[in-house]
Design a protein around this motif. Structure first.
Motif, PDB file in Angstrom:
ATOM      1  N   GLY A 173       0.807  -1.040   0.012  1.00  0.00           N
ATOM      2  CA  GLY A 173       0.161  -0.170  -0.124  1.00  0.00           C
ATOM      3  C   GLY A 173       0.957   1.182  -0.048  1.00  0.00           C
ATOM      4  N   THR A 174       1.768   1.492   1.146  1.00  0.00           N
ATOM      5  CA  THR A 174       2.324   2.685   1.308  1.00  0.00           C
ATOM      6  C   THR A 174       3.572   2.455   0.477  1.00  0.00           C
ATOM      7  OG1 THR A 174       1.714   3.063   3.556  1.00  0.00           O
ATOM      8  CG2 THR A 174       3.948   3.738   2.809  1.00  0.00           C
ATOM      9  N   ASP A 175       4.092   1.454   0.377  1.00  0.00           N
ATOM     10  CA  ASP A 175       5.305   0.666  -0.442  1.00  0.00           C
ATOM     11  C   ASP A 175       5.163   0.277  -1.739  1.00  0.00           C
ATOM     12  OD1 ASP A 175       8.147   0.192  -0.881  1.00  0.00           O
ATOM     13  OD2 ASP A 175       8.205  -1.125   0.735  1.00  0.00           O
ATOM     14  N   ILE A 438     -12.004   6.295   7.628  1.00  0.00           N
ATOM     15  CA  ILE A 438     -11.118   5.819   6.505  1.00  0.00           C
ATOM     16  C   ILE A 438     -10.115   7.024   6.057  1.00  0.00           C
ATOM     17  CG2 ILE A 438     -12.821   6.474   4.882  1.00  0.00           C
ATOM     18  CD1 ILE A 438     -10.335   3.642   4.631  1.00  0.00           C
ATOM     19  N   MET A 440      -8.520   9.004   7.711  1.00  0.00           N
ATOM     20  CA  MET A 440      -6.922   9.287   8.224  1.00  0.00           C
ATOM     21  C   MET A 440      -5.952   8.015   7.669  1.00  0.00           C
ATOM     22  SD  MET A 440      -8.891   9.082  11.753  1.00  0.00           S
ATOM     23  CE  MET A 440      -7.688   9.121  13.158  1.00  0.00           C
ATOM     24  N   ILE A 441      -6.793   7.068   6.951  1.00  0.00           N
ATOM     25  CA  ILE A 441      -5.656   6.051   6.389  1.00  0.00           C
ATOM     26  C   ILE A 441      -5.352   6.022   4.930  1.00  0.00           C
ATOM     27  CG2 ILE A 441      -5.952   3.301   5.921  1.00  0.00           C
ATOM     28  CD1 ILE A 441      -7.922   3.356   8.478  1.00  0.00           C
ATOM     29  N   THR A 445      -1.371   7.025   4.548  1.00  0.00           N
ATOM     30  CA  THR A 445      -1.704   7.386   6.024  1.00  0.00           C
ATOM     31  C   THR A 445      -1.115   8.624   6.497  1.00  0.00           C
ATOM     32  OG1 THR A 445       0.250   6.272   6.997  1.00  0.00           O
ATOM     33  CG2 THR A 445      -1.408   4.684   6.196  1.00  0.00           C
ATOM     34  N   ASN A 446      -1.758   8.899   7.792  1.00  0.00           N
ATOM     35  CA  ASN A 446      -1.280  10.295   8.321  1.00  0.00           C
ATOM     36  C   ASN A 446       0.073  10.415   8.943  1.00  0.00           C
ATOM     37  OD1 ASN A 446      -3.948  11.091   7.501  1.00  0.00           O
ATOM     38  ND2 ASN A 446      -4.765  11.514   9.434  1.00  0.00           N
ATOM     39  N   THR A 447       0.362   9.056   8.958  1.00  0.00           N
ATOM     40  CA  THR A 447       1.921   8.941   9.309  1.00  0.00           C
ATOM     41  C   THR A 447       2.718   9.240   8.249  1.00  0.00           C
ATOM     42  OG1 THR A 447       1.581   7.405  11.368  1.00  0.00           O
ATOM     43  CG2 THR A 447       3.701   7.617  10.472  1.00  0.00           C
ATOM     44  N   ASP A 516      15.864   8.307  12.552  1.00  0.00           N
ATOM     45  CA  ASP A 516      14.684   7.951  13.394  1.00  0.00           C
ATOM     46  C   ASP A 516      14.239   8.979  14.292  1.00  0.00           C
ATOM     47  OD1 ASP A 516      14.132   5.340  12.411  1.00  0.00           O
ATOM     48  OD2 ASP A 516      15.410   4.567  13.654  1.00  0.00           O
ATOM     49  N   GLY A 519      11.523  10.551  11.994  1.00  0.00           N
ATOM     50  CA  GLY A 519      10.269   9.709  12.046  1.00  0.00           C
ATOM     51  C   GLY A 519       9.420   9.845  13.534  1.00  0.00           C
ATOM     52  N   ALA A 520      10.398  10.167  14.201  1.00  0.00           N
ATOM     53  CA  ALA A 520       9.714  10.139  15.870  1.00  0.00           C
ATOM     54  C   ALA A 520       9.139  11.264  16.145  1.00  0.00           C
ATOM     55  CB  ALA A 520      10.644   9.776  16.750  1.00  0.00           C
ATOM     56  N   VAL A 523       4.718  12.974  13.319  1.00  0.00           N
ATOM     57  CA  VAL A 523       3.233  13.120  13.665  1.00  0.00           C
ATOM     58  C   VAL A 523       2.938  14.233  14.409  1.00  0.00           C
ATOM     59  CG1 VAL A 523       1.434  11.839  14.774  1.00  0.00           C
ATOM     60  CG2 VAL A 523       2.899  10.776  12.859  1.00  0.00           C
TER      61      VAL A 523
ATOM     62  N   GLN B 325       6.802  -3.509   4.554  1.00  0.00           N
ATOM     63  CA  GLN B 325       6.729  -2.206   4.010  1.00  0.00           C
ATOM     64  C   GLN B 325       7.765  -1.091   4.282  1.00  0.00           C
ATOM     65  OE1 GLN B 325       2.673  -1.203   1.585  1.00  0.00           O
ATOM     66  NE2 GLN B 325       3.884  -3.257   2.497  1.00  0.00           N
ATOM     67  N   MET B 326       8.226  -0.725   3.262  1.00  0.00           N
ATOM     68  CA  MET B 326       9.235   0.591   3.363  1.00  0.00           C
ATOM     69  C   MET B 326      10.417  -0.214   4.049  1.00  0.00           C
ATOM     70  SD  MET B 326       7.494   2.746   1.494  1.00  0.00           S
ATOM     71  CE  MET B 326       8.342   4.340   1.876  1.00  0.00           C
TER      72      MET B 326
END
Lengths: 598, 598
Positions: A173-175, A438, A440-441, A445-447, A516, A519-520, A523, B325-326
Motif C-alpha cells: 500500500g504505502t510501499d 477511513i 486518516m488511512i 496514512t496520516n503518518t 529515526d 520519524g519520531a 506526527v 513495507q518500506m
C-alpha cells in the motif's frame, strides 16, 4: 432524522471576506470574469443538489451497501445512487471546473472545492464515485497523450465515464515499490496488463457507461523498486479511436471489501488478466505521473473530513438545543420545561465548539489551498505559479492529516453529544464516525503525510517554504500592529512561530545523526504546524470580524466568528504545549523498546 | 485471523509484585487462604475459557448480531453464544467471587476483575450477559429482602438466571429524575409496573432460564424528580416462593436497537405492561440502591475498555512484526526481505506503545480498585473499610472515563497500524473501535464521570480523599529517596501533584462564584488526575522492575516494564501540559458563545 444545511454564508465569508477570491481571480485570465455573484449562485445551486439529491441517500446507502455479483462481476450501488449520478451529470456538475477545451465550464477549482465539501457532508460514499474521476481527469490532463486526452477527457468532463486509481496490491500500500502487476508491450503499441489490485474505490459500479482505470504496473525491463513503475490507462470497455465503445476489457471486479464505513462506495478487488491499456507519461515514471492524481486526492480527503465535521456539528447542535436533560449547574434556564436543553452545559458546548472550530479552520485552509491550485494552474506569472505550487506542496499533507484527525475527533464528539442515542444507527451520528475513520488511512496514512511534511516539504528545502508561511504570519502581525483586540490571537501565534524555527533546526540536526529522529517527531510536528496554520486563519477571520464590528456592522455573524476564534485559541491551540514536549522527547523512548515490544 | 493470548504474566506482575494481593488478603478473613498459586491457577483456567470458548465467537457475533422475533418477543443470540454461556455456568465461573452463603466460591473480587478483563478482551458483547448479572447480584445482596435474596441470589450466583438494569427511558438517560415508569401497589404487597425502557443491555435473550430485571419506577405518591424513584425486581418469569418458575411476566422485549457495535449483545426496548415486581430497598430510595449496581458497572465498563485495549494491542503488535513495507529510515534492517517489518518505524512504535502503556496503566489501576472493593467488603477494621470505600469512590470515575477514552484512542491507533487492512472487517480491528465506542457513553457518559469526580468526589469533600492519594505519592517519593533511577518517574509526578492542589483550590473558588467553572474544568481535570494515577502506578511498576534488576534478575520482563514506563512519561504523561492550559482557560470561552452556537 439527520439534517444538513449547506453552510453558504460561511463559505461566502471565507471566499469573499477572508480570501478575497474575486480579486485574486482578476489576475487569472481564465477566471477574471468570475465575480462574487457567480460564485454565490453556483454554491447555492450546488448546495441544493447536495442537500436535496445525495443527502437523502446517505443513511440508506450505508445500510444497504453495494452488491457484487460473482458470476457477472457486476456491482450494484445502493438504491438511488445511479439516479443521483444521472442528475449530477445532467446538471453539468462534473464539468464545473474542467477545461473548456474538453467541454468543461472552466470555473475555478476553489468553487469545486466548496461544492465538494457539501457533497462530502451530504454523502461521502456517493461523492467518491465522481470524486475519483477528478483525479483521473487531472492526471490525464497533465500526462496523457493527445489521443488519450481526446478519447478520455471529454467523457470524464461530462461525467459520462468515471475514473479510478489502481495502485494498492495486497502486499503493498504505502510501499508501491513492491508492486507486481505486469504490463507487456504489444505490437500495436498497447500493453497487456496482468495482476491484482485491492482497495480500489469506485472500482466497479452501475452508474456510468465506462470506467477509466489508471493502473500502476511494471514493464518487462523495469528496474526494481519504485523507479520501475509505469502508469497505464485501462478502460473497463475498450474505446475505439472514434470514441465508440468496444468489447469488455479483461479487467474485472473479483469482489468487494466489507468495511467499517463508506458502505455505499464499492471498494473493489480488481483482477487484470491481460487487460488492454495504454501508457500514460514516460516508462518507469508512473509514480510521478500518479502523484498529480494523489496530491489532488489528498486535498480531496481533507475535504471529505471537512464535510463530515460540518454535518456532524449541525446535527449535534440541533440535538443539543432540543434534548432536555438536567438543569444548568448555574441554575435552571428553561423553568417552564422539565429540564434544560443540554446546550446549557459547558462540556456540551466544548464538544460542539470543537467541531465548529475544526470545520471553520478546515474550510479556510482548504479554500486557501484550492485557490493556490487555481493560481498554480492559471496565473500568468511563472513566479507566482511556482510560489503557489510550493506553498500548496507544504500545506497538502497538513490538509490531509490535520483535517482528517480533527474530523475523527469532531465526529466522535458530536456523536457523544447524543449520549446513548448517538450509538444507535437511526441518529445517523455513528455513520459519520465510521466514514471519517477511513480518511486518516487512505491516500497515504496520516503518518506518511507527516513524514512527507517534515522530511520532504520542510527539512527537504531547509525550511524555505515554511519560512514563507512565516512571512504571512509576520505580515498579519504587522497589520494587527498595536490593535489590542487582535493581541489575543497574534500573541500565541507569534510565540509558536518563534518556537518552531529552532525546533525545526534541532530536529534537522538530530536527524542528520539519526534519521529515526525525524520519524519520531513527524506526527506531532505536523499537528504543531496544523495549529499554526489554523491559528493564522482564525486570526485572519477574527481580523475581518473585528473590522466589520468596528465599522458598525451589527450582523451577529461577526461576533460569532470572534467567539469561535477565542474558543479555538483557549482550548484547541494549547494542544501545542503537549506536542512540543513530545517532539522534544526524541526517538529514544520509542526506539529503545525492543523488549517492551517483544 | 485475530489472536488473543491471556496476559497472565502481566496480571501476575500487578497482583503479586506490585500490589502484593496475597499479603493484603491475609488481613481479610474471607480471603486469608487465597495464595498466589490459587490465583495463578484460576487466572490460567479463566484465560483458557476466554481464549478458547468466547474469543472464537467474537467476530461472528458481530457479523450476525441478535435477532428479535416481533410475534413472540423472543431474542436469539448469535450462534454459539448460548452454548458458551452453558459452559460458563457449568465451569462455575459465574459463582467465582459470589458469597458462599448463596453458593458462591467466595474468591476475591480482584480475581474476578482479572478474569473479566480477559472475557472482555475476548468478546465484550458476550461478556455483557453475565456481566450485568453481577450488578444485579450486588444490588440485591446489598438491598434485597431476605426473601428476595433467597429466591434470586442462588440463581444469579450459579448463572442459571441473568440480570439487567432497567433505568433509561427514551426521554431520560442521564437525568433519571424525569423517568415516568409507574409502580402500583397491589393488595398482596407486590407492585404492577407499567412503562417503557430503552437501551437495556442483555435485556432479552435465549441463554438463561430467567432474567432478573431491576427496574426503576415511581410509586403513586412519589415526589417529583430523582427523590421519587423506587427500585423493583421484576423477573421475566414469575418466581414462586419455593423458587419454581411460574407464568411469563408482562415484561417484553419490543425490539432491539441497531448499534454501532457490541452487536452480539441484545440492547432491548423493554415494555412493562402491569408487570409484577417487588420493591427493593426503601420507597423513593431507588437511585441510592441502584448506585451499588452502577458503581460496580462503572468499574466494569473501564474493564471492558482495558480488555479491548489489550486485544487490539496484541493484534497490532503481531501485524507490525509481520507486515513488510518500506525500509527503516535509519537503513535497511531485514536485508534478506523485500522490505522491513513496519515495527522498525518510530511512529508505528508510538502507536503500539500507546496502546501497551494504556493497557498496563489501566490494569494496575483497575486491579488496585478491585482490591479496594475486597477490602471495603471484607476488612475487619471499619476504618480500613471506610478508607477503602472513599478511595474507591474517588477512583471509580477515573477508571470509567480515563480508561475508556484511552481505550478508544488505543483501539483506533491499533487499527491504524493495519493501514487499509484495518478498515476491513476481516482484520477484526475495526470491531474493537466500534465496541470500545459505547464504553465512553453508557453507565454515565464520560462527562458525567468528570462532574462526579470534580464536583462530588474532590470538591465535595474539600479534596480530602485526593489528599490521601497524594500521600501515597509522597510515600512513593520518600521510598525512592535519592535513587537516581527513579527520579525520571518521581520528578514529573511530584511536579504535577504540586500543581494539582492549588489548581483544585482555584477551581473550587471560581466554582463558588459560578458553578459553570466546575463544568468547564471537569473533563480536563479528570484526565489530569488520570495521568497522576497512571503515573503513580507506572512509577510503582518501575520501582519493582528496578529492584529486580538491581538484585540481578535477568528476566527481560523487567527492563521491558521500564521501557514502557519511560515511554509513558515521555509521550503520554505530557498531555497534562495542555490539560492544565485548558483547565485554566475557565468557562468564559465556552459559555460566551451564544452567537457562535445560534
Amino acid at each position: 432524522m439527520p439534517i444538513y444545511t449547506p453552510p453558504l454564508r460561511d463559505m461566502q465569508f471565507v471566499l469573499h471576506e477572508v480570501l478575497g477570491v474575486s480579486d485574486e481571480f482578476k489576475a487569472l485570465p481564465a477566471h477574471a470574469e468570475v465575480d462574487a455573484q457567480t460564485i454565490d449562485a453556483v454554491l447555492a445551486a450546488g448546495g441544493r443538489f447536495a442537500a436535496e439529491v445525495t443527502f437523502p441517500l446517505n443513511t440508506g446507502g450505508d445500510a444497504q451497501g453495494c452488491q457484487h455479483n460473482p458470476s457477472t462481476h457486476a456491482v450494484t450501488t445502493p438504491t438511488g445512487f445511479k439516479q443521483a449520478y444521472a442528475q449530477y451529470v445532467e446538471g453539468g456538475w462534473a464539468a464545473l471546473s474542467c477545461d473548456p477545451a474538453y467541454g468543461g465550464q472552466g470555473l475555478p477549482l476553489v468553487l469545486n472545492q466548496c461544492f465538494y465539501e457539501m457533497l462530502n457532508a451530504a454523502n461521502q460514499a456517493w461523492t467518491m464515485y465522481p470524486g475519483l474521476s477528478h483525479g483521473a481527469y487531472a492526471c490525464l490532463h497533465a500526462h496523457g497523450t493527445p489521443e488519450q486526452k481526446k478519447i478520455y477527457l471529454p467523457k470524464l468532463t461530462s461525467g459520462a465515464w468515471t475514473g479510478t486509481m489502481c495502485l494498492t496490491e495486497a502486499h503493498c500500500g504505502t510501499d508501491l515499490g513492491l508492486l507486481r502487476t505486469k504490463a507487456e508491450p504489444q505490437a500495436d503499441g498497447s500493453y497487456k496488463i496482468t495482476g491484482s489490485k485491492i482497495f480500489i474505490s469506485a472500482g466497479e459500479h452501475d452508474m456510468a457507461g465506462n470506467i477509466v482505470h489508471l493502473v500502476l504496473a511494471r514493464l518487462p525491463d523495469a528496474p526494481a523498486g519504485s523507479k520501475g513503475i509505469s502508469l497505464f490507462v485501462c478502460p473497463k470497455f475498450i474505446v475505439h479511436a472514434d470514441g465508440s465503445l468496444g468489447e469488455r476489457n479483461a479487467i474485472d471486479c473479483a469482489g468487494l471489501e466489507h468495511k467499517m464505513g463508506i458502505h455505499g462506495n464499492a471498494t473493489a478487488q480488481i483482477m487484470l488478466d491481460g487487460a488492454s491499456g495504454s501508457l500514460v507519461g514516460q516508462p518507469h515514471k508512473g509514480l510521478a505521473a500518479m502523484f498529480v492524481m494523489m496530491n489532488a486526492a489528498r486535498l480531496g480527503v481533507g475535504n471529505q473530513s471537512l464535510g463530515l465535521t460540518e454535518v456532524a456539528y449541525q446535527n449535534a447542535l440541533a440535538y443539543a438545543k432540543e434534548r432536555l436533560q438536567m438543569r444548568s449547574l448555574a441554575g435552571p434556564r428553561a423553568r417552564d420545561l422539565p429540564a434544560d436543553p443540554i446546550i446549557v452545559h459547558p462540556d456540551v458546548r466544548r464538544m460542539l465548539l470543537t467541531a465548529k472550530a475544526y470545520a471553520e479552520g478546515g474550510r479556510a485552509l482548504s479554500s486557501y489551498c484550492a485557490l493556490l491550485l487555481d493560481k498554480e494552474q492559471q496565473h500568468p506569472d511563472e513566479k507566482v505559479r511556482q510560489a503557489s505550487s510550493e506553498m500548496l506542496a507544504l500545506l497538502t499533507p497538513i490538509v490531509k492529516a490535520f483535517i482528517t484527525d480533527n474530523g475523527y475527533e469532531a465526529t466522535t464528539l458530536c456523536q457523544q453529544v447524543f449520549g446513548g442515542h448517538g450509538y444507535i444507527k437511526e441518529s445517523g451520528m455513528e455513520q459519520h464516525v465510521r466514514d471519517a475513520r477511513i480518511n486518516m488511512i487512505y491516500e497515504g496514512t496520516n503518518t506518511i503525510q507527516a513524514l512527507d511534511l517534515l522530511g520532504r516539504k520542510v527539512l527537504g528545502n531547509n525550511g524555505a517554504t515554511l519560512k514563507k508561511f512565516g512571512q504571512l504570519l509576520g505580515q498579519l502581525a504587522q497589520e494587527a500592529g498595536t490593535n489590542r483586540s487582535m493581541a489575543e490571537f497574534i500573541t500565541p501565534l507569534v510565540e509558536l512561530g518563534e518556537q518552531l524555527t529552532p525546533l525545526t533546526t534541532e530536529i534537522g540536526l538530530r536527524g542528520l545523526q539519526n534519521p529515526d529522529e525525524v520519524g519520531a517527531a513527524a506526527v506531532d510536528y505536523l499537528r504543531i504546524t496544523g495549529h499554526l496554520v489554523f491559528g493564522y486563519f482564525f486570526a485572519r477571520m477574527a481580523q475581518v470580524a473585528l473590522r466589520q464590528m468596528a465599522a458598525g456592522n451589527a450582523d451577529p455573524f461577526y461576533p460569532a466568528k470572534l467567539q469561535t476564534a477565542r474558543f479555538y485559541f483557549a482550548r484547541l491551540f494549547p494542544e501545542t504545549a503537549t506536542l512540543l514536549h513530545r517532539v522534544r522527547a526524541g526517538s529514544q523512548t520509542l526506539m529503545d523498546t525492543d523488549l517492551a515490544l517483544a
